[in-house]
Design a protein around this motif. Structure first.
Motif, short mmCIF file in Angstrom:
data_model
loop_
_atom_site.label_atom_id
_atom_site.label_comp_id
_atom_site.label_asym_id
_atom_site.label_seq_id
_atom_site.Cartn_x
_atom_site.Cartn_y
_atom_site.Cartn_z
N HIS A 27 0.87 -1.18 0.00
CA HIS A 27 0.00 0.00 0.00
C HIS A 27 0.91 1.23 0.00
CE1 HIS A 27 -3.07 -2.85 1.93
NE2 HIS A 27 -3.38 -2.66 0.66
N GLU A 30 1.82 3.60 3.06
CA GLU A 30 2.29 2.98 4.31
C GLU A 30 3.82 2.82 4.23
OE1 GLU A 30 0.09 -0.68 4.72
OE2 GLU A 30 -1.83 0.36 4.74
N ARG A 66 -2.75 4.77 -1.42
CA ARG A 66 -2.86 3.38 -0.98
C ARG A 66 -2.79 2.45 -2.19
NH1 ARG A 66 -4.78 0.28 3.27
NH2 ARG A 66 -6.01 -1.54 2.71
N HIS A 106 2.89 -3.80 6.74
CA HIS A 106 1.81 -2.83 6.59
C HIS A 106 1.70 -1.99 7.86
CE1 HIS A 106 -0.26 -4.63 3.03
NE2 HIS A 106 0.37 -5.72 3.45
N THR A 107 0.85 -0.94 7.77
CA THR A 107 0.39 -0.26 8.99
C THR A 107 -1.12 -0.16 8.93
OG1 THR A 107 0.94 1.81 7.87
CG2 THR A 107 2.43 1.10 9.62
#
Ligand SMILES: [Zn+2]
Length: 281
Positions: A27, A30, A66, A106-107
């Motif tokens: 994404h 991120e 994203r 990811h976050t």
């Protein structure tokens, strides 16, 4: 078009052919994983095994979006001929990481504590995750389709909240643990691992439509009992019709859902294997 030949960006360190991979920026908004990788590579560590470091979605990362066309983490195994760029990138990433033990970062909007995701039925993914110092491991297979985890020996990790500096520190710590466990870099003694709890998702938690005033009451990984309120709004409380463990729940992380319902399967990888692996195969 200029973006016809986009591809994941791969750099490789260490001797031999890589069978380890660290993936970031699936994404594009991120950057945590990329920052953590930068911290690790900055002092030019010596690699004893070859490792690929991969930016999964360079065009989305450059534009800080994203996704460009579709959510890359829902279109695996991808399609090299697809019109959507993320489908093509997904297919390339699968080829790039074939036969690699892989961690992908990811976050999230929902929790500060790192959470690892695996797909049911891959024993190697369970082995990888069982050696990481991480409190929460979630099998997402029954609710989520097309994630990177579903392609095999892949562990996806939500390192923490979007743009929080401590998420970068946690991602860095987890990458170092992975590289140390796999014998790629030996620099520190193994870290003390917390007790790892294993969960599985079994449903989504929908947001009622037409009311934006919801406040989430449930806390992730803290079990909600039957009849307990997990959210409230001007219209009243939302009550659980059965007990569940809230996972990746947040007010704003997703459009249509708060997050997911899960249940705990145990506190050891043996519990998880018993629940998730089909021993007959
Ligand atoms: Zn993500």
């Amino acid at each position: 078009m200029f973006d016809q030949d986009i591809a994941p960006h791969v750099i490789e360190f260490g001797p031999g052919d890589a069978d380890l991979a660290v993936v970031c920026n699936m994404h594009g908004d991120e950057p945590t994983g990329a920052r953590a990788i930068h911290r690790i590579l900055e002092p030019s560590p010596e690699f004893e095994r070859a490792v690929k470091f991969i930016v999964a979605n360079p065009p989305a990362s450059i534009s800080n979006h994203r996704s460009l066309d579709v959510d890359m983490n829902r279109v695996f195994p991808g399609d090299p001929e697809a019109d959507e760029r993320e489908r093509r990138l997904a297919a390339q990433l699968v080829t790039e990481t074939a036969n690699c033990d892989t961690v992908s970062f990811h976050t999230t909007h929902s929790t500060n504590e790192p959470v690892a995701f695996v797909s049911e039925g891959d024993p190697r993914a369970l082995e990888i995750v069982s050696q990481l110092p991480i409190t929460y491991v979630v099998n997402e297979a029954s609710v989520v389709d097309g994630s990177f985890c579903s392609t095999g020996q892949v562990v996806s990790i939500e390192a923490g909240k979007v743009q929080q500096p401590n998420a970068t520190a946690k991602a860095e710590m987890l990458i170092r643990a992975f590289l140390d466990n796999e014998g790629a870099v030996s620099e520190e003694p193994p870290m003390h691992a917390p007790v790892t709890n294993y969960f599985e998702l079994y449903d989504k938690v929908d947001k009622p439509s037409g009311d934006e005033s919801y406040e989430l009451l449930a806390r992730n990984f803290e079990r909600v009992e039957e009849g307990e309120a997990y959210a409230k709004s001007k219209k009243g409380f939302l009550l659980a019709d059965e007990p569940f463990v809230p996972i990746l729940m947040s007010q704003s992380g997703y459009g249509e859902i708060f997050g997911y319902r899960g249940q705990k399967v145990g506190e050891s990888v043996e519990d998880a294997k018993e629940a998730w692996l089909d021993e007959e195969k």
